[in-house]
Design a protein around this motif. Sequence first.
Motif, PDB file in Angstrom:
ATOM      1  N   ASN A 152       0.822  -1.205   0.000  1.00 57.60           N
ATOM      2  CA  ASN A 152       0.000   0.000   0.000  1.00 57.60           C
ATOM      3  C   ASN A 152       0.861   1.261   0.000  1.00 57.60           C
ATOM      4  O   ASN A 152       0.527   2.238  -0.675  1.00 57.60           O
ATOM      5  N   LEU A 215      -7.255  -0.729   4.648  1.00 60.06           N
ATOM      6  CA  LEU A 215      -7.598  -1.118   3.278  1.00 60.06           C
ATOM      7  C   LEU A 215      -8.901  -0.463   2.818  1.00 60.06           C
ATOM      8  O   LEU A 215      -9.002  -0.005   1.676  1.00 60.06           O
ATOM      9  N   ILE A 264      -5.919  -4.581  -3.313  1.00 63.23           N
ATOM     10  CA  ILE A 264      -6.603  -4.283  -2.044  1.00 63.23           C
ATOM     11  C   ILE A 264      -7.643  -5.358  -1.743  1.00 63.23           C
ATOM     12  O   ILE A 264      -7.747  -5.862  -0.617  1.00 63.23           O
TER      13      ILE A 264
END
Length: 279
Positions: A152, A215, A264
């Motif tokens: 991420n 997330l 994700i």
Amino acid sequence: MKGNKNSNKEVASEMFVARSLDETRFWSRIMKEHSLFLRLGFRCEDTQLIAEANQFYHLFEQIERRAHSFTNQTDPEQIRRFNSEVQQAATHIFAFKRKVLGLILTCQLPGANNFPLLVDHVSREANYFRNRLIELNEGKLKPLADAIIKENVFFLRIMADHAKFIGHLLDPSERKLVDMARNFSNDFDELVFQARDLEGMKPHSQTVPLLDQFLDQNRVSVASLRDFKKTARDLIEECKIKSIIHPLLADHVFREADRFLTIIDMFEAHLTGATPHSK
């Protein structure tokens, strides 16, 4: 018991092949397009750099074609060898991109049209690609909690860069779109800082509730940016807005946002066992 072991080994082998081909099919196309974008940004007198960019374009075009010729039933050892070969190609294009960045930052390419941040950006993606292939060949298939934050951080920064590039490549008279791009840039800069804060708190921050919320928050912003990119791409293709954005670049950044959303969803499914979100 022996049958179960063999079955598990077969599943792991199939997963290895499928994941390897997915990564190479996606990223070899991205590397090919990077070669084109860099070439378009060189000056006409930069003949050596143009020739090198063209060589990389054809190399990754060939790799992309070969990746699509394999199937999920291809012998894992053949894919392992292919991964090693592609990883070498990714290493070479990474070195080329860093060389170009060095030339720009030492003012040896005055008047060229490649932003230093763009060249750094595409080199980070080449490095990501080669590292992913190394990990796959080492058997690192499952998304660990460690990987969730790391991936991420990487992709949020990529999205922040995209927003900055779009803002700078739109014509200044497209004030509303430039404003929107700037807002996305600020939003993703904040998300990068938040992700790095979470990274700094490891391992204590690697709880399911915190990562799940992390997330979810990122998904909302990435989905919004992806939709903005899709709109911009469609408007550019229809010649409805003023910019110096190549239509392929507009599609390129859209595909990368879409890729991030898929990642994700994969992470969230691994964390919670939930069904991946529909796009």
